[in-house]
Scaffold this motif. Structure first.
Motif, PDB file in Angstrom:
ATOM      1  N   THR A 298       4.845  10.624  -0.190  1.00  0.00           N
ATOM      2  CA  THR A 298       4.035  11.610   0.523  1.00  0.00           C
ATOM      3  C   THR A 298       4.840  12.830   0.946  1.00  0.00           C
ATOM      4  OG1 THR A 298       2.559   9.865   1.316  1.00  0.00           O
ATOM      5  CG2 THR A 298       2.495  11.946   2.507  1.00  0.00           C
TER       6      THR A 298
ATOM      7  N   GLU B 121       2.456  16.733   5.436  1.00  0.00           N
ATOM      8  CA  GLU B 121       2.221  15.350   5.023  1.00  0.00           C
ATOM      9  C   GLU B 121       0.813  14.909   5.409  1.00  0.00           C
ATOM     10  OE1 GLU B 121       5.324  12.411   5.683  1.00  0.00           O
ATOM     11  OE2 GLU B 121       6.756  14.054   5.923  1.00  0.00           O
TER      12      GLU B 121
ATOM     13  N   THR C 291      -1.985  13.186   3.002  1.00  0.00           N
ATOM     14  CA  THR C 291      -2.658  11.948   3.390  1.00  0.00           C
ATOM     15  C   THR C 291      -4.166  12.137   3.390  1.00  0.00           C
ATOM     16  OG1 THR C 291      -0.747  11.272   4.687  1.00  0.00           O
ATOM     17  CG2 THR C 291      -2.836  10.210   5.214  1.00  0.00           C
TER      18      THR C 291
END
Length: 56
Positions: free
Chosen positions: A11, A22, A26
């Motif tokens: 990630t 990040e 996600t």
């Protein structure tokens, strides 16, 4: 996102490559999972490959 996952990126590295946070990565993985009916991002990757939505 899934193509980066297929290449083995985590990630943090995906976020760095795309110039996003990040949390954004996600969020996109969550959307991909939902759209593909997958429980995990890895399962989403497999489904995308099986349906020809992604090639290696």
């Amino acid at each position: 996102m899934l193509s980066f996952l297929a290449q083995g990126y985590k990630t943090a590295r995906i976020a760095e490559k795309l110039g996003v946070t990040e949390a954004t990565v996600t969020l996109h993985f969550g959307a991909a999972r939902k759209a593909l009916g997958a429980n995990t991002r890895e399962q989403a990757l497999v489904i995308a490959l099986q349906h020809g939505l992604l090639t290696l």
